[in-house]
Design a protein around this motif. Sequence first.
Motif, PDB file in Angstrom:
ATOM      1  N   LEU A 141       0.830  -1.038  -0.123  1.00  0.00           N
ATOM      2  CA  LEU A 141      -0.173   0.503  -0.410  1.00  0.00           C
ATOM      3  C   LEU A 141       1.025   1.195  -0.272  1.00  0.00           C
ATOM      4  CD1 LEU A 141      -3.039  -1.193   2.248  1.00  0.00           C
ATOM      5  CD2 LEU A 141      -2.877  -0.855  -0.103  1.00  0.00           C
ATOM      6  N   ASP A 171       0.492   4.185  -2.654  1.00  0.00           N
ATOM      7  CA  ASP A 171      -0.252   4.920  -2.336  1.00  0.00           C
ATOM      8  C   ASP A 171       0.670   5.942  -2.694  1.00  0.00           C
ATOM      9  OD1 ASP A 171      -1.665   4.935  -0.403  1.00  0.00           O
ATOM     10  OD2 ASP A 171      -1.072   5.993   0.684  1.00  0.00           O
ATOM     11  N   ALA A 192      -0.819   7.190   5.295  1.00  0.00           N
ATOM     12  CA  ALA A 192      -2.834   6.210   4.842  1.00  0.00           C
ATOM     13  C   ALA A 192      -3.358   7.504   4.964  1.00  0.00           C
ATOM     14  CB  ALA A 192      -3.069   5.322   5.078  1.00  0.00           C
ATOM     15  N   GLY A 228      -4.960   9.863   1.903  1.00  0.00           N
ATOM     16  CA  GLY A 228      -6.265  10.653   2.174  1.00  0.00           C
ATOM     17  C   GLY A 228      -7.097  11.996   1.756  1.00  0.00           C
ATOM     18  N   LEU A 280      -6.185   0.747  -9.778  1.00  0.00           N
ATOM     19  CA  LEU A 280      -7.274   1.319  -9.645  1.00  0.00           C
ATOM     20  C   LEU A 280      -7.542   2.709 -10.477  1.00  0.00           C
ATOM     21  CD1 LEU A 280      -6.037   1.508  -5.985  1.00  0.00           C
ATOM     22  CD2 LEU A 280      -8.124   0.731  -6.804  1.00  0.00           C
ATOM     23  N   THR A 285      -8.668   6.422  -2.032  1.00  0.00           N
ATOM     24  CA  THR A 285      -8.198   5.247  -1.553  1.00  0.00           C
ATOM     25  C   THR A 285      -6.597   4.820  -1.311  1.00  0.00           C
ATOM     26  OG1 THR A 285      -6.860   5.178  -3.795  1.00  0.00           O
ATOM     27  CG2 THR A 285      -8.796   4.143  -4.308  1.00  0.00           C
ATOM     28  N   GLY A 286      -6.408   5.690  -0.866  1.00  0.00           N
ATOM     29  CA  GLY A 286      -4.854   5.669  -0.564  1.00  0.00           C
ATOM     30  C   GLY A 286      -5.008   5.886   1.289  1.00  0.00           C
ATOM     31  N   ALA A 287      -6.390   5.916   1.285  1.00  0.00           N
ATOM     32  CA  ALA A 287      -6.454   6.452   3.200  1.00  0.00           C
ATOM     33  C   ALA A 287      -7.438   4.799   3.539  1.00  0.00           C
ATOM     34  CB  ALA A 287      -8.064   6.884   3.452  1.00  0.00           C
ATOM     35  N   VAL A 288      -7.214   3.551   3.347  1.00  0.00           N
ATOM     36  CA  VAL A 288      -7.166   2.095   2.925  1.00  0.00           C
ATOM     37  C   VAL A 288      -6.652   1.824   3.853  1.00  0.00           C
ATOM     38  CG1 VAL A 288      -7.375  -0.709   2.440  1.00  0.00           C
ATOM     39  CG2 VAL A 288      -9.020   1.884   1.396  1.00  0.00           C
ATOM     40  N   PRO A 289      -4.505   1.709   3.745  1.00  0.00           N
ATOM     41  CA  PRO A 289      -4.011   1.199   4.459  1.00  0.00           C
ATOM     42  C   PRO A 289      -3.917   1.549   6.505  1.00  0.00           C
ATOM     43  CG  PRO A 289      -2.576   2.473   2.901  1.00  0.00           C
ATOM     44  CD  PRO A 289      -3.950   2.298   2.868  1.00  0.00           C
ATOM     45  N   VAL A 331      -6.302   0.182   8.440  1.00  0.00           N
ATOM     46  CA  VAL A 331      -6.305  -1.208   8.663  1.00  0.00           C
ATOM     47  C   VAL A 331      -5.833  -1.988   8.849  1.00  0.00           C
ATOM     48  CG1 VAL A 331      -7.966  -2.722   7.718  1.00  0.00           C
ATOM     49  CG2 VAL A 331      -8.980  -1.293   6.830  1.00  0.00           C
TER      50      VAL A 331
END
Length: 432
Positions: A34, A38, A108, A112, A175, A191-195, A197
């Motif tokens: 990720l 990013d 992340a 985002g 993506l 989508t870069g905020a997903v990491p 998790v």
Amino acid sequence: MNSVTDRTSVARRRTPLNRSQIVGFWGAWAGWTLDGMDSFIYALVLTPALTELLPRSGFEATPANVGLAGSILFALFLVGWGLSFIWGPLADRFGRTKVLAGTIFTFAIFTGLAATSSNVWELGIYRFIAGVGIGGEWALAGTYVAEAWPEDRRKMGAGYLQTGYYAGFFLAAALNYTIGVHFGWRAMFLTGAVPVVVAILILLRVKEPEKWQKAEAGAARAKPLREILGPAYRRRTWVACILLTIAIIGLWAGAVYEPSAVIQLATRAGMAKGDSIKMASLATGLLSIATILGCLALPPLAERIGRKNTLALYFAGMAVSIVGSFGWAFYLPNGLAPFIAWLFVLGFFGGNFALFSLWLPEQFETRVRATAFAFCTSFGRFVGAGVNFLLGAAVLHMHTLGVPVALTALAFVIGLFVIPFAPETKGEVLPQ
């Protein structure tokens, strides 16, 4: 027949991985994947983002201004990468997994936030802080895997880990091919905020490596930066800094400018704007697959011919493929197909980064390992920021992308003369 039996028995004797080592590796790999996603998102959305934001910032969105602003923002991003050195001493003091999770949180969240940018200044700030987080992930993930995995597995572990970054390139390209084309650059940054998790899972489920725990329990408080620049480590620290600088120059020259080059070549070939963007995504996917193959091929090669000879081979391959792609194929009348073919070669030898994940931990003891890894990678990023700015100025002055990027091949030629000064650690165990 006996040789086959011997190889089988060796494979059977490999130390099995426990649950913590497996979960920790996949956490580090996912973070690195990720991270790569990013960092490459920006390269893919550079033109549409700046085309929208430059007029809002008081500048005309001409190709020259987009190119110059893109180079400045890349330089700021790389300076953020350089400042990521701060994570190394923190990891040597507080542990690998906690600080690794902190780096992932940082890049992340601010990737985002880049989706909310209303002008180029805000985008620059978000990318700068995201760079601080992204820059620390490699050093900590590489250190963690080297220390957590058994000695007979950690070399291949380094190669497996490095594939994550380029899997992230492939993910970013996928993506962009789907979300980016249909929903725009802001959706790509979201989508870069997903990491986040992944960072939470690392904090909850991954234990600190035993090597770090023993070093922390048995050693007086170290001053790692002073130590790696002291007499014992000074030479190998600075040689590693130079070699990593060269590798980073090649990464940002070859990989980051690849989408722009493919879009130009596709447009020249008569493709529509949307098709050109899709072609750039496909080319990036091919580049990523080739680099993953290069990462997987590297550890066995390093075990057979040594670390220094392997890096020399990969550096020579980088020099030839950068000239072949940007210096030759880019200027052919129908250069799109030859350029993409050269991208595969460029991608394969771009796997040279896997060697540093394997080699750097072997050169430093546990109490200073994360600091050394972070310092050597950060130094190269500072220089890379300057080179990236000069590249942008050269593209603006020369009105062409190919020649300035092709000239970065000279860095790899210089690297061939620096490699002999590095220590050869083939056959040595990870120092405690």
